[in-house]
Design a protein around this motif. Structure first.
Motif, PDB file in Angstrom:
ATOM      1  N   ILE A  25      89.786  63.981  91.908  1.00  0.00           N
ATOM      2  CA  ILE A  25      88.974  63.222  90.950  1.00  0.00           C
ATOM      3  C   ILE A  25      88.440  64.171  89.885  1.00  0.00           C
ATOM      4  O   ILE A  25      87.893  65.226  90.211  1.00  0.00           O
ATOM      5  CB  ILE A  25      87.771  62.553  91.644  1.00  0.00           C
ATOM      6  N   CYS A  45      80.474  53.193  93.605  1.00  0.00           N
ATOM      7  CA  CYS A  45      81.160  53.937  94.668  1.00  0.00           C
ATOM      8  C   CYS A  45      80.454  53.737  96.012  1.00  0.00           C
ATOM      9  O   CYS A  45      79.297  54.110  96.163  1.00  0.00           O
ATOM     10  CB  CYS A  45      81.216  55.421  94.327  1.00  0.00           C
ATOM     11  N   PRO A  46      81.141  53.182  97.004  1.00  0.00           N
ATOM     12  CA  PRO A  46      80.511  52.943  98.298  1.00  0.00           C
ATOM     13  C   PRO A  46      80.275  54.219  99.100  1.00  0.00           C
ATOM     14  O   PRO A  46      79.501  54.213 100.047  1.00  0.00           O
ATOM     15  CB  PRO A  46      81.507  52.023  99.011  1.00  0.00           C
ATOM     16  N   ALA A  47      80.923  55.300  98.711  1.00  0.00           N
ATOM     17  CA  ALA A  47      80.815  56.548  99.459  1.00  0.00           C
ATOM     18  C   ALA A  47      79.896  57.568  98.792  1.00  0.00           C
ATOM     19  O   ALA A  47      79.770  58.693  99.262  1.00  0.00           O
ATOM     20  CB  ALA A  47      82.205  57.158  99.651  1.00  0.00           C
ATOM     21  N   VAL A  49      80.225  59.232  96.083  1.00  0.00           N
ATOM     22  CA  VAL A  49      80.959  60.406  95.610  1.00  0.00           C
ATOM     23  C   VAL A  49      80.369  60.924  94.302  1.00  0.00           C
ATOM     24  O   VAL A  49      80.349  62.125  94.050  1.00  0.00           O
ATOM     25  CB  VAL A  49      82.456  60.053  95.439  1.00  0.00           C
ATOM     26  N   TYR A  50      79.864  59.991  93.483  1.00  0.00           N
ATOM     27  CA  TYR A  50      79.357  60.365  92.162  1.00  0.00           C
ATOM     28  C   TYR A  50      77.830  60.426  92.165  1.00  0.00           C
ATOM     29  O   TYR A  50      77.166  59.651  92.849  1.00  0.00           O
ATOM     30  CB  TYR A  50      79.791  59.335  91.118  1.00  0.00           C
ATOM     31  N   CYS A  65      85.336  60.503  99.746  1.00  0.00           N
ATOM     32  CA  CYS A  65      86.071  59.426  99.071  1.00  0.00           C
ATOM     33  C   CYS A  65      86.884  58.598 100.069  1.00  0.00           C
ATOM     34  O   CYS A  65      87.633  59.136 100.881  1.00  0.00           O
ATOM     35  CB  CYS A  65      86.998  60.013  98.011  1.00  0.00           C
ATOM     36  N   LEU A  66      86.715  57.286  99.974  1.00  0.00           N
ATOM     37  CA  LEU A  66      87.414  56.339 100.855  1.00  0.00           C
ATOM     38  C   LEU A  66      88.764  55.918 100.293  1.00  0.00           C
ATOM     39  O   LEU A  66      89.486  55.149 100.927  1.00  0.00           O
ATOM     40  CB  LEU A  66      86.544  55.098 101.068  1.00  0.00           C
ATOM     41  N   GLU A  67      89.065  56.381  99.088  1.00  0.00           N
ATOM     42  CA  GLU A  67      90.315  56.021  98.401  1.00  0.00           C
ATOM     43  C   GLU A  67      90.435  54.508  98.213  1.00  0.00           C
ATOM     44  O   GLU A  67      91.510  53.935  98.333  1.00  0.00           O
ATOM     45  CB  GLU A  67      91.531  56.604  99.137  1.00  0.00           C
ATOM     46  N   CYS A  68      89.304  53.882  97.916  1.00  0.00           N
ATOM     47  CA  CYS A  68      89.293  52.423  97.753  1.00  0.00           C
ATOM     48  C   CYS A  68      89.734  51.986  96.364  1.00  0.00           C
ATOM     49  O   CYS A  68      90.137  50.842  96.165  1.00  0.00           O
ATOM     50  CB  CYS A  68      87.901  51.871  98.044  1.00  0.00           C
ATOM     51  N   GLY A  69      89.597  52.863  95.379  1.00  0.00           N
ATOM     52  CA  GLY A  69      90.053  52.551  94.032  1.00  0.00           C
ATOM     53  C   GLY A  69      89.045  51.827  93.161  1.00  0.00           C
ATOM     54  O   GLY A  69      89.353  51.509  92.015  1.00  0.00           O
ATOM     55  N   THR A  70      87.854  51.579  93.669  1.00  0.00           N
ATOM     56  CA  THR A  70      86.867  50.831  92.887  1.00  0.00           C
ATOM     57  C   THR A  70      86.522  51.549  91.584  1.00  0.00           C
ATOM     58  O   THR A  70      86.468  50.918  90.519  1.00  0.00           O
ATOM     59  CB  THR A  70      85.590  50.605  93.711  1.00  0.00           C
ATOM     60  N   CYS A  71      86.314  52.838  91.647  1.00  0.00           N
ATOM     61  CA  CYS A  71      85.944  53.577  90.437  1.00  0.00           C
ATOM     62  C   CYS A  71      87.056  53.504  89.397  1.00  0.00           C
ATOM     63  O   CYS A  71      86.786  53.403  88.201  1.00  0.00           O
ATOM     64  CB  CYS A  71      85.598  55.024  90.774  1.00  0.00           C
ATOM     65  N   TRP A  82      92.193  60.233  88.239  1.00  0.00           N
ATOM     66  CA  TRP A  82      92.103  59.992  89.685  1.00  0.00           C
ATOM     67  C   TRP A  82      93.518  59.846  90.233  1.00  0.00           C
ATOM     68  O   TRP A  82      94.322  59.109  89.679  1.00  0.00           O
ATOM     69  CB  TRP A  82      91.324  58.704  89.948  1.00  0.00           C
TER      70      TRP A  82
HETATM   71 FE1  SF4 Z   1      84.284  56.132  95.488  1.00  0.00          FE
HETATM   72 FE2  SF4 Z   1      86.329  55.895  93.824  1.00  0.00          FE
HETATM   73 FE3  SF4 Z   1      86.643  57.129  96.180  1.00  0.00          FE
HETATM   74 FE4  SF4 Z   1      86.288  54.486  96.105  1.00  0.00          FE
HETATM   75  S1  SF4 Z   1      88.047  55.643  95.239  1.00  0.00           S
HETATM   76  S2  SF4 Z   1      85.268  55.927  97.476  1.00  0.00           S
HETATM   77  S3  SF4 Z   1      84.893  54.291  94.361  1.00  0.00           S
HETATM   78  S4  SF4 Z   1      85.369  57.828  94.476  1.00  0.00           S
END
Ligand code: SF4
Length: 96
Positions: A25, A45-47, A49-50, A65-71, A82
């Motif tokens: 990222i 970001c649910p984790a 990270v930011y 990072c959960l690799e969810c893609g929300t950001c 990313w």
């Molecule tokens: Fe946070 Fe983005 Fe990772 Fe999801 S993909 S956990 S929103 S940094």
């Protein structure tokens, strides 16, 4: 009766293998400032990270990072670079 635990408890079971040499990222601070969307990354970001520093800079702690893609979905064009972590690195889900 089976209990599934709270979300924080379940997330706490995950493991993250950090790739020390290649962050997956990158926040482009100038674009984040210009578009005013850096704070949005912090909120979605649910984790967690930011984080937004006192000077407005957005810091990144990708080790959660959960690799969810929300950001990626909410960031204005050009704010983020990313990509998935290299093979063997990143989140290891222990439940579901
Ligand atoms: Fe946070 Fe983005 Fe990772 Fe999801 S993909 S956990 S929103 S940094």
């Amino acid at each position: 009766m089976v209990t599934i635990g709270s979300v924080p408890e379940r997330l706490g079971k995950n493991r993250y293998d950090l790739d020390q040499d290649h962050s997956h990222i990158e926040v482009h601070q100038d674009v984040a400032r210009r578009t005013g969307t850096g704070a949005l990354l912090v909120r979605v970001c649910p984790a967690r990270v930011y984080a937004q520093e006192a000077d407005g800079t957005i810091s990144v702690s990708e080790a959660a990072c959960l690799e969810c893609g929300t950001c990626r979905a909410v960031a204005a064009p050009g704010v983020l670079t990313w990509h998935y972590p290299r093979g063997g690195f990143g989140i290891v889900y222990r439940e579901g």
